[in-house]
Every structure is written in C-alpha cells, then in structure tokens.
Write an enzyme that holds these catalytic residues in place. Structure first.
Site, PDB file in Angstrom:
ATOM      1  N   GLU A  52       0.169  -1.548   1.888  1.00 49.73           N
ATOM      2  CA  GLU A  52       1.432  -2.081   2.407  1.00 49.73           C
ATOM      3  C   GLU A  52       2.616  -1.421   1.711  1.00 49.73           C
ATOM      4  OE1 GLU A  52       3.284  -5.532   0.207  1.00 49.73           O
ATOM      5  OE2 GLU A  52       2.214  -6.545   1.828  1.00 49.73           O
ATOM      6  N   ASP A 109      -1.960  -3.929   8.216  1.00 49.09           N
ATOM      7  CA  ASP A 109      -0.503  -3.764   8.101  1.00 49.09           C
ATOM      8  C   ASP A 109      -0.185  -2.505   7.300  1.00 49.09           C
ATOM      9  OD1 ASP A 109      -1.390  -4.968   5.690  1.00 49.09           O
ATOM     10  OD2 ASP A 109       0.553  -5.920   5.363  1.00 49.09           O
TER      11      ASP A 109
END
Length: 329
Positions: A52, A109
C-alpha cells in the site's frame, strides 16, 4: 515598459513560489517516510512496509514529476516484494524479522496502486517498460483475485483466505474506482467496468445501521446478503475512511458520497469522532485529526486551498491520507 517589466517579474516570482510550495509536501513526505533504498516506512507500525505505502508513494512521485524517487521506490518494491510465481506482491515487509516476509499473501489495494502508478508513469514519461509492467500486474490481479460471487464481480482483498465458500470477505476501501477506470480505458476489458458497476451497487447495500456507513470489512453471502464481517470489529474506521476518498476521486459529484456527508455533518469539524461502530452507533472516544480530517473536508467540499502540511509528529498513515486527498483534488 517599467510597469510591464515589474508585472513580469511578479508573475515569475509567483510561478517560482508556486513550484516551491507544490513540491514542499512531497519533500516533507519523503523526508519522513522514504528510506535511501526506496522503502516507505510505516512509522505507526514499527517501521514495517506495505505494498500500500509503496504504491501510494509511487503515485505521489509521478504526480510530482520525480522520476528519480519513483525509480527508487519501484526498484525496491520489485526486488523485495514481487512474487515471481504470480507477478503480484507480498503485502508486508518487516526489516527486523528473520524472514522479512512471513505472510506470502498479496493485498489488492497495494497491487492496484503499484499498477496504477506504473500506468501513470509510463504515460507521463513516455516509458513503455512501465506500461508493460503495469499490464502484467493488472492481468495477474484479474486472474488471481477477481471472481464472480452472488451475482457480483468482486476483487478479493488477497488471493488466499477471503473466499470462505458460503461467503467472501471484502474490504470496500480496496474498491479503488479511479484506478479501475484507468485500467478499463487502457485495456478495454469489460471486467474493470463490471468491478466498478458492481462495486458501486455493493456500496449501496453496505449502508449499515443508523449511520448508513460501511464497515471496514464486509461479508458478502452467496444469497446476496451483506453484513459487517464477524472476523473484525464492526466499525467504519481507518480502512473505510478511504471509501469516500476513492469515490470522489473517480466521480466528484457521486450520489454515493451522501451518507458520509450526512453522518459527518452531525458534528462540528473538530468534534467529529475518528470512527464509529456501525452496529451499536458507539463513536470513538477521540476525534478526527490529520489525514482523517482531510478526507472529511474533501468529501464535504470543505478542503482548504494549498498543499497539505506534513508535520514532524504526523505518522505515515495520516500523512499518506493527506497526500492522497491532495492528489485526488
């Protein structure tokens, strides 16, 4: 002539001043969180690193036209986190552990932001190798993390551990709509449009309780029901705060923003709870600050002008939210 020259000098001065201000937040962010080797450290979590954070910073580097930092961050990420078997990325790196990568799972993500930043970089700097690398990651994401379940096209948060047969656990903050939009335009594959459309439908179903907000983690059952996932606290909290950010980033006037503005509008800005239990309606005992407030202000159209201020006391996540809001705006 003198007046014209004076005006030109003032305009040049303003331009130089703007450029200095425009880079100041990124410089502050790099100074706080970017290591010399290209690793982004999570100062709120024992200085581990996540895909991330690597993806966030790669996108920040592109938007600040900082190719040297981009290559450093991407180089470290590719060398240390990319799984040679899948093409995706190990989600967490602990530099002080005997094995820095204990968990070999990915986090979509992080994968998404890395691929998205590479796509932006390839376009901005006319570099085909970045585009090729981005395409390979998005292809792997679709192959390993995207499934059809309960009539919806969904992206699992990781390749392992989230499909429990009778239900799947989803993280709505992984619905990164602006990235999916760019992938759709790049590839022309219908899967990205399906993820966008079904993700938006699911966010409507994820309006829980009195707050009408999603939980950080949500279970989607085979019959189409959605509930807060029992494996995590039933909170709209530090994950789900990114949902309105990504919604507005993709579609500034989206009707999906209404529940967030309505809930936050119940409170004065400085007395807005940092999180809320969407089952009991119990609020956090402390208030929003830093990056959480930045997302609130952005969502409600109240974000102050100018660059974000990355303070010396700010932790990685708060600073990252501020920077992402700035990029989205």
């Amino acid at each position: 002539m003198w007046q014209r020259s004076k005006t030109l000098v003032l305009m040049l001065g303003l331009l130089v001043s703007y450029q200095a201000v425009a880079g100041s937040a990124w410089d502050s962010y790099k100074g706080r969180f970017l290591m010399a080797d290209g690793r982004i450290i999570d100062t709120g979590n024992n200085s581990v690193s996540h895909t991330e954070g690597q993806g966030f910073a790669m996108m920040m580097a592109v938007r600040n036209n900082d190719r040297a930092s981009f290559d450093k961050i991407w180089g470290w990420t590719k060398k240390n986190l990319q799984n040679p078997e899948t093409g995706l990325f190990y989600w967490r790196y602990n530099p002080v552990a005997a094995d820095p990568i204990v968990d070999k799972n990915n986090a979509t993500d992080g994968d998404t932001f890395i691929a998205w930043a590479l796509l932006k970089a390839g376009t901005q700097w006319n570099e085909n190798k970045y585009l090729t690398e981005s395409d390979a990651i998005t292809k792997a994401l679709v192959a390993r993390n995207v499934i059809s379940f309960a009539g919806y096209r969904v992206m699992l948060p990781g390749a392992k551990g989230f499909n429990l047969n009778s239900y799947v656990n989803l993280n709505p903050s992984y619905f990164i709509f602006p990235a999916w939009e760019d992938f759709a335009q790049r590839s022309h594959l219908t899967v990205w449009r399906e993820l966008i459309n079904d993700g938006q439908k699911l966010l409507v179903k994820m309006r829980f309780g009195n707050t009408q907000l999603p939980a950080d983690w949500v279970s989607l059952y085979a019959d189409g029901r959605v509930t807060p996932a029992k494996e995590w606290p039933a909170r709209f909290s530090y994950d789900a705060i990114r949902v309105p950010l990504y919604v507005k980033w993709a579609q500034p006037a989206s009707p999906l923003l209404a529940p967030y503005s309505a809930y936050w509008g119940r409170f004065t800005r400085t007395q807005t709870p940092a999180w809320v239990n969407i089952t009991t309606n119990d609020p956090a005992p402390y208030m929003m600050d830093g990056g959480l407030l930045a997302v609130r202000d952005f969502t409600m159209g109240q974000l102050p002008a100018g660059e974000p201020q990355i303070t010396i006391k700010e932790d990685y996540y708060s600073a990252s939210l501020k920077m992402l809001v700035s990029l989205a705006r």
